[in-house]
Design a protein around this motif. Structure first.
Motif, PDB file in Angstrom:
ATOM      1  N   TRP A  49       0.916  -1.272  -0.014  1.00  0.00           N
ATOM      2  CA  TRP A  49      -0.115   0.070  -0.103  1.00  0.00           C
ATOM      3  C   TRP A  49       0.821   1.308  -0.139  1.00  0.00           C
ATOM      4  O   TRP A  49       1.746   1.505   0.830  1.00  0.00           O
TER       5      TRP A  49
ATOM      6  N   ALA B 270       0.805   4.613   0.432  1.00  0.00           N
ATOM      7  CA  ALA B 270      -0.183   5.623   1.294  1.00  0.00           C
ATOM      8  C   ALA B 270       0.033   7.052   0.583  1.00  0.00           C
ATOM      9  O   ALA B 270      -1.256   7.717   0.137  1.00  0.00           O
TER      10      ALA B 270
ATOM     11  N   ARG C  36      -1.818   7.005  -2.575  1.00  0.00           N
ATOM     12  CA  ARG C  36      -3.171   6.451  -2.736  1.00  0.00           C
ATOM     13  C   ARG C  36      -3.222   5.335  -3.493  1.00  0.00           C
ATOM     14  O   ARG C  36      -4.434   5.202  -3.975  1.00  0.00           O
TER      15      ARG C  36
ATOM     16  N   ASP D 110      -7.713   4.782  -0.081  1.00  0.00           N
ATOM     17  CA  ASP D 110      -7.965   5.884   1.026  1.00  0.00           C
ATOM     18  C   ASP D 110      -7.496   4.943   2.040  1.00  0.00           C
ATOM     19  O   ASP D 110      -6.994   5.483   3.344  1.00  0.00           O
ATOM     20  N   ARG D 111      -7.874   3.661   2.088  1.00  0.00           N
ATOM     21  CA  ARG D 111      -7.687   2.849   3.571  1.00  0.00           C
ATOM     22  C   ARG D 111      -7.435   1.156   2.957  1.00  0.00           C
ATOM     23  O   ARG D 111      -8.200   0.947   1.980  1.00  0.00           O
ATOM     24  N   VAL D 112      -6.669   0.541   3.748  1.00  0.00           N
ATOM     25  CA  VAL D 112      -6.444  -0.956   3.329  1.00  0.00           C
ATOM     26  C   VAL D 112      -6.611  -1.743   4.673  1.00  0.00           C
ATOM     27  O   VAL D 112      -6.057  -1.307   5.720  1.00  0.00           O
ATOM     28  N   SER D 113      -7.515  -2.814   4.582  1.00  0.00           N
ATOM     29  CA  SER D 113      -7.966  -3.484   5.800  1.00  0.00           C
ATOM     30  C   SER D 113      -7.626  -4.928   5.319  1.00  0.00           C
ATOM     31  O   SER D 113      -7.871  -5.273   4.282  1.00  0.00           O
TER      32      SER D 113
ATOM     33  N   THR E 128     -10.750   0.306   0.775  1.00  0.00           N
ATOM     34  CA  THR E 128     -11.621   1.767   0.763  1.00  0.00           C
ATOM     35  C   THR E 128     -11.197   2.593  -0.522  1.00  0.00           C
ATOM     36  O   THR E 128      -9.951   3.174  -0.350  1.00  0.00           O
TER      37      THR E 128
END
Length: 152
Positions: free
Chosen positions: A34, A36, A39, A81-84, A122
């Motif tokens: 990722w 960040a 993005r 926007d986000r990685v889970s 996300t």
């Protein structure tokens, strides 16, 4: 390299094609990242070429002399926007993941792996690119899906 797969997905229908092309890819955890600041979520997949010569020959008169093929494939999701993650130990850098499917969800992209693991990206909007890199190599092993390919 010529003739390699190169796709871009901007909606859920496009992503279904990406999912089909990436099904049964083997992905080392060390080849997931990722970025960040950009993005972006990127990965290198060892992709089974479902569209390869042998897959086409599996019709009425299969030619057993043609091997199946695998190739490396660079995959990039932008506007992340986000990685889970669920069910993955990202510290186990030697772990290999078997990608089953990629799906679009509301403001997200879901990557499903064998064993129940998953990654949720996300996203502001869907923007995925994939491109085969390098030359394919032969393999005699074809992924088998329990209950689907059992007769083969």
């Amino acid at each position: 390299m010529s003739g390699g797969l190169k796709l871009r997905a901007r909606d859920a229908e496009d992503l279904k094609v990406v999912s089909a092309m990436l099904q049964d890819s083997i992905i080392p955890i060390c080849d997931l990242a990722w970025l960040a600041g950009e993005r972006s979520f990127v990965m290198i997949a060892n992709r089974f070429k479902w569209e390869g010569k042998r897959a086409e020959a599996d019709g009425p008169t299969p030619d057993v002399d043609l091997p199946y093929e695998r190739t490396n494939c660079a995959v990039r999701f932008d506007r992340v926007d986000r990685v889970s993650v669920r069910g993955l130990d990202l510290k186990d850098r030697a772990q290999m993941l078997n990608l089953l499917a990629v799906e679009a969800a509301e403001n997200a992209v879901l990557l499903y792996f064998a064993g129940g693991a998953s990654i949720r990206l996300t996203v502001g909007s869907l923007d995925c690119r994939l491109e085969d890199v390098g030359e394919p190599w032969p393999t005699e092993l074809r992924p088998c899906h329990e209950g689907v390919d059992a007769a083969e």
